[in-house]
Scaffold this active site. Sequence first.
Site, short mmCIF file in Angstrom:
data_model
loop_
_atom_site.label_atom_id
_atom_site.label_comp_id
_atom_site.label_asym_id
_atom_site.label_seq_id
_atom_site.Cartn_x
_atom_site.Cartn_y
_atom_site.Cartn_z
N CYS A 82 0.83 -1.21 0.00
CA CYS A 82 0.00 0.00 0.00
C CYS A 82 0.87 1.27 0.00
O CYS A 82 1.48 1.59 -1.02
CB CYS A 82 -0.98 -0.05 1.17
SG CYS A 82 -2.41 0.99 0.91
N HIS A 177 -3.12 -5.24 1.89
CA HIS A 177 -2.38 -5.50 3.13
C HIS A 177 -2.45 -6.96 3.57
O HIS A 177 -3.23 -7.28 4.49
CB HIS A 177 -3.00 -4.68 4.28
CG HIS A 177 -2.88 -3.21 4.14
ND1 HIS A 177 -1.82 -2.51 4.65
CD2 HIS A 177 -3.69 -2.29 3.58
CE1 HIS A 177 -1.99 -1.22 4.41
NE2 HIS A 177 -3.11 -1.07 3.76
N GLU A 179 -0.61 -8.39 5.50
CA GLU A 179 -0.16 -8.47 6.90
C GLU A 179 -1.30 -8.34 7.90
O GLU A 179 -1.11 -8.66 9.08
CB GLU A 179 0.92 -7.40 7.18
CG GLU A 179 0.45 -5.96 7.22
CD GLU A 179 0.28 -5.32 5.84
OE1 GLU A 179 0.33 -6.04 4.83
OE2 GLU A 179 0.07 -4.09 5.79
#
Length: 198
Positions: A82, A177, A179
């Site tokens: 991002c 994302h 993560e």
Amino acid sequence: MTTDRPIGVLALQGDFREHLAMFGELGVEAVSVRRPEDLERVAGLVIPGGESTVMDKLSRLFGLAGPLKAAVASGLPVYGTCAGLIMLADTVRDAIDGQQTIGGFDVVVRRNAFGSQLDSFETDLDVPVLGDEPVHAVFIRAPVVETVGEGVTVLSALDDGRIVAVEQGNLLGTSFHPEITGETRFHEYFVEKVRARV
Ligand SMILES: NC(=O)CC[C@H](N)C(=O)O
């Protein structure tokens, strides 16, 4: 999964803790990078999501902008999610406040490309390089890749064709994302890139 040296996560701003936790889950040593000397001891680097304009300012303030550019140019594997992808892009559309980037990725990226109506959303993406199972992706005020240079491989696009995951040599980038969704495959893919280089 191991590498000789740890993987660094740029920890100036944004969701760097989530990336550190993800590597922890994979059993890969990861450390925060805040100073130029931190950068010297890592085998790869993640640039997290957050706010690219702030990350840019802080990286210049802390004397990291030059070393980051040099690291990318030297072939250090770097994965940007991002805002991290924006930081790696050679060209940014809708940049503000004289925003600069590290660059290296031969892409044109548009910040906040989904506008206010579709500020944040989730969807399942095909990412053939990661196998048949789709990737559940979260987009938060996300950028899209509008143009890719010759050496860039598109790893994934939305149904409407907008590009959201790219790779070029030592660089990997996603508009979304992994993560924060427990999706480990992008990080595993990145660790393989790091291992292939060392
Ligand atoms: N989730 C994110 O990283 C958002 C990126 C942010 N809109 C930027 O321009 O940097």
